[in-house]
Write an enzyme that holds these catalytic residues in place. Structure first.
Site, mmCIF file in Angstrom:
data_model
loop_
_atom_site.group_PDB
_atom_site.id
_atom_site.type_symbol
_atom_site.label_atom_id
_atom_site.label_comp_id
_atom_site.label_asym_id
_atom_site.label_seq_id
_atom_site.Cartn_x
_atom_site.Cartn_y
_atom_site.Cartn_z
ATOM 1 C CE1 TYR A 31 -12.711 -7.768 2.291
ATOM 2 C CE2 TYR A 31 -10.940 -9.219 1.595
ATOM 3 C CZ TYR A 31 -11.398 -8.160 2.358
ATOM 4 O OH TYR A 31 -10.539 -7.506 3.200
ATOM 5 N NE ARG A 56 -10.111 7.303 -3.295
ATOM 6 C CZ ARG A 56 -11.356 7.628 -3.005
ATOM 7 N NH1 ARG A 56 -12.026 8.441 -3.784
ATOM 8 N NH2 ARG A 56 -11.942 7.142 -1.946
ATOM 9 C CG ASP A 73 -8.859 -3.397 -3.778
ATOM 10 O OD1 ASP A 73 -8.300 -2.698 -2.917
ATOM 11 O OD2 ASP A 73 -9.544 -4.391 -3.497
ATOM 12 N NE ARG A 91 -7.317 5.303 2.518
ATOM 13 C CZ ARG A 91 -8.045 4.399 3.138
ATOM 14 N NH1 ARG A 91 -9.285 4.659 3.442
ATOM 15 N NH2 ARG A 91 -7.523 3.249 3.471
ATOM 16 N NE ARG A 107 -4.189 -1.751 0.640
ATOM 17 C CZ ARG A 107 -5.295 -1.601 1.352
ATOM 18 N NH1 ARG A 107 -5.548 -0.458 1.938
ATOM 19 N NH2 ARG A 107 -6.150 -2.578 1.450
HETATM 20 O O1 CP3 Z 1 0.099 -1.550 -2.536
HETATM 21 C C1 CP3 Z 1 -0.267 -0.680 -3.342
HETATM 22 O O2 CP3 Z 1 0.153 0.503 -3.309
HETATM 23 C C2 CP3 Z 1 -1.181 -1.104 -4.476
HETATM 24 C C3 CP3 Z 1 -2.567 -0.946 -4.237
HETATM 25 C C4 CP3 Z 1 -3.399 -1.889 -3.370
HETATM 26 C C5 CP3 Z 1 -4.641 -1.476 -2.844
HETATM 27 N N1 CP3 Z 1 -5.235 -2.548 -2.273
HETATM 28 C C6 CP3 Z 1 -5.183 -0.122 -2.948
HETATM 29 C C7 CP3 Z 1 -6.264 0.295 -2.050
HETATM 30 C C8 CP3 Z 1 -3.221 -3.223 -3.025
HETATM 31 C C9 CP3 Z 1 -2.034 -4.148 -3.287
HETATM 32 C C10 CP3 Z 1 -4.400 -3.636 -2.323
HETATM 33 C C11 CP3 Z 1 -4.615 -5.001 -1.845
HETATM 34 C C12 CP3 Z 1 -5.789 -5.281 -1.017
HETATM 35 N N2 CP3 Z 1 -7.043 -4.752 -1.118
HETATM 36 C C13 CP3 Z 1 -5.830 -6.266 0.001
HETATM 37 C C14 CP3 Z 1 -4.678 -7.175 0.391
HETATM 38 C C15 CP3 Z 1 -3.707 -6.500 1.244
HETATM 39 C C16 CP3 Z 1 -4.255 -6.068 2.589
HETATM 40 O O3 CP3 Z 1 -4.264 -4.852 2.814
HETATM 41 O O4 CP3 Z 1 -4.636 -6.923 3.357
HETATM 42 C C17 CP3 Z 1 -7.131 -6.275 0.544
HETATM 43 C C18 CP3 Z 1 -7.646 -7.161 1.658
HETATM 44 C C19 CP3 Z 1 -7.886 -5.325 -0.183
HETATM 45 C C20 CP3 Z 1 -9.326 -5.012 -0.026
HETATM 46 C C21 CP3 Z 1 -9.530 -3.617 0.374
HETATM 47 N N3 CP3 Z 1 -9.362 -2.535 -0.465
HETATM 48 C C22 CP3 Z 1 -9.948 -3.139 1.636
HETATM 49 C C23 CP3 Z 1 -10.235 -4.008 2.842
HETATM 50 C C24 CP3 Z 1 -10.015 -1.751 1.533
HETATM 51 C C25 CP3 Z 1 -10.545 -0.810 2.584
HETATM 52 C C26 CP3 Z 1 -9.554 -0.557 3.645
HETATM 53 C C27 CP3 Z 1 -8.726 0.623 3.280
HETATM 54 O O5 CP3 Z 1 -7.524 0.578 3.472
HETATM 55 O O6 CP3 Z 1 -9.338 1.589 2.842
HETATM 56 C C28 CP3 Z 1 -9.617 -1.389 0.218
HETATM 57 C C29 CP3 Z 1 -9.512 -0.029 -0.350
HETATM 58 C C30 CP3 Z 1 -8.199 0.374 -0.901
HETATM 59 N N4 CP3 Z 1 -7.379 -0.417 -1.657
HETATM 60 C C31 CP3 Z 1 -7.602 1.669 -0.781
HETATM 61 C C32 CP3 Z 1 -6.406 1.618 -1.500
HETATM 62 C C33 CP3 Z 1 -5.425 2.739 -1.725
HETATM 63 C C34 CP3 Z 1 -8.212 2.866 -0.110
HETATM 64 C C35 CP3 Z 1 -9.265 3.403 -1.004
HETATM 65 C C36 CP3 Z 1 -9.411 4.886 -0.999
HETATM 66 O O7 CP3 Z 1 -8.641 5.604 -1.659
HETATM 67 O O8 CP3 Z 1 -10.378 5.356 -0.369
#
Ligand code: CP3
Length: 349
Positions: A149, A37, A73, A28, A24
């Site tokens: 999920y 965003r 994602d 944000r 990640r």
């Molecule tokens: O690593 C990176 O920079 C690449 C981008 C990336 C995102 N999600 C962007 C994201 C990667 C590799 C993921 C993987 C992901 N997504 C996982 C596996 C890794 C982990 O964190 O456990 C999972 C379970 C998800 C599912 C997911 N996506 C959740 C549970 C959430 C909400 C929680 C949160 O952090 O907001 C997301 C949203 C998400 N995915 C955001 C980002 C940057 C935030 C969205 C926003 O901009 O509002």
């Protein structure tokens, strides 16, 4: 490629300092991400290749990380299979959950092309703009984590609905896991064909299963996926969380590295499994909420605690960067690793 230190580490070649990137790393906590965003929804951002490329490059431009992970994602393939996915302030939501065999039958195994997955176009563009500089990481969820999920619908604490599905309806669960695995295989293959140099598979919810249940419902699909990807000759990193009890099995998978969370003692993992399996991790992301002095100290401690970090060790967090992380603390972590080579030489290690 100008900076192939991550590829070297994954290939178990000796490196002068550990490679470093952060799960990640785009997101944000970066004001330049927030700016984009504020005008574009999260899913629209993932599905817009030009913007996804811009966001993927943001952390690389700031910190000079040793890899760029494509911005997307893990839940997008679930949407392409036929589920209604939305991202709210509380995280992801799937409205039409999988709860029966009929639901599973309705799911598609989508063809992996640029029309279905704009992420493939983003990887292609990243390859063009940065592919000669650093490796591009593609990724997906693991079959079990996507199953969680698709049957639960959101990031629940215990995924009771997903686990109940396994126990109450094991046959249907296997059908769904198999469909997910086929979908991910096509998608990951195309990520490599589009230019990804490395694949990371996220099994974030591995740890909520017992070893026995993991062996029954998660491991066979993961194994299948990994062995089907082998002919691509692309290093694979497997991320699991809370997975102490699964390590003996995970270490037998044909991946280049296991990415572990902060609960794992990396040296114990080394002692138990040797340098044959690479390790990635595992700073607690909460440490990045403190200050630069603490971050520097904890980062140094983490690296020096890994015997033979020169072989098969990648510096990263134990989970993704938290949204409230101060940017300068990420700088402190990455820079500490960059300085490591000099210090290691000075200390004669
Ligand atoms: O690593 C990176 O920079 C690449 C981008 C990336 C995102 N999600 C962007 C994201 C990667 C590799 C993921 C993987 C992901 N997504 C996982 C596996 C890794 C982990 O964190 O456990 C999972 C379970 C998800 C599912 C997911 N996506 C959740 C549970 C959430 C909400 C929680 C949160 O952090 O907001 C997301 C949203 C998400 N995915 C955001 C980002 C940057 C935030 C969205 C926003 O901009 O509002």
């Amino acid at each position: 490629m100008q900076n192939d230190i991550l590829l070297k580490a994954l290939n178990h070649e000796i490196v002068p300092r550990p490679p470093v990137w952060l799960m990640r790393q785009a997101g944000r906590y970066l004001p330049e991400y927030q700016r984009i965003r504020s005008e574009v929804g999260f899913l629209d951002l993932c599905n817009n290749p030009e913007l996804a490329v811009e966001v993927s490059l943001q952390p690389y431009k700031r910190f000079n990380t040793d890899a760029i992970i494509v911005f997307s994602d893990i839940l997008l393939p679930a949407q392409k299979m036929g589920l209604e996915l939305a991202f709210t302030d509380d995280g992801p939501r799937i409205n039409n959950l999988i709860s029966s065999e009929a639901d599973i039958k309705r799911l598609q195994i989508p063809l992996a092309n640029e029309e279905t997955y704009p992420t493939l176009t983003a990887i292609n563009l990243l390859k063009k703009v940065a592919g000669e500089k650093v490796p591009i990481i593609g990724f997906s969820g693991a079959p079990w984590t996507l199953f969680c999920y698709m049957t639960e619908g959101y990031s629940s604490a215990n995924f009771n609905r997903a686990k109940t599905f396994l126990y109450a309806n094991p046959q249907a669960a296997h059908q769904l896991l198999s469909k997910i695995t086929n979908t991910l295989f096509l998608y990951l293959t195309m990520q490599v064909n589009s230019g990804a140099n490395i694949l990371q598979i996220f099994d974030t919810w591995a740890g909520i299963l017992s070893l026995e249940d993991y062996k029954t419902f998660a491991l066979p699909y993961l194994k299948h996926l990994i062995s089907d990807l082998m002919p691509l000759k692309t290093p694979i990193i497997l991320y699991t969380n809370n997975s102490h009890h699964l390590l003996s099995k995970l270490s037998m998978l044909k991946v280049s590295a296991l990415s572990l969370d902060w609960r794992c003692n990396l040296q114990d993992v080394r002692d138990n499994f040797g340098t044959n399996i690479g390790i990635q991790g595992n700073l607690d992301p909460t440490i990045l909420l403190t200050d630069q002095t603490i971050v520097r100290e904890k980062t140094k401690q983490m690296v020096t605690a890994v015997k033979n970090w020169q072989v098969g060790y990648i510096c990263n967090l134990g989970h993704g960067v938290l949204p409230s992380t101060p940017v300068e603390n990420v700088h402190a972590m990455v820079d500490t690793v960059f300085e490591f080579a000099n210090e290691a030489v000075l200390a004669g290690t």
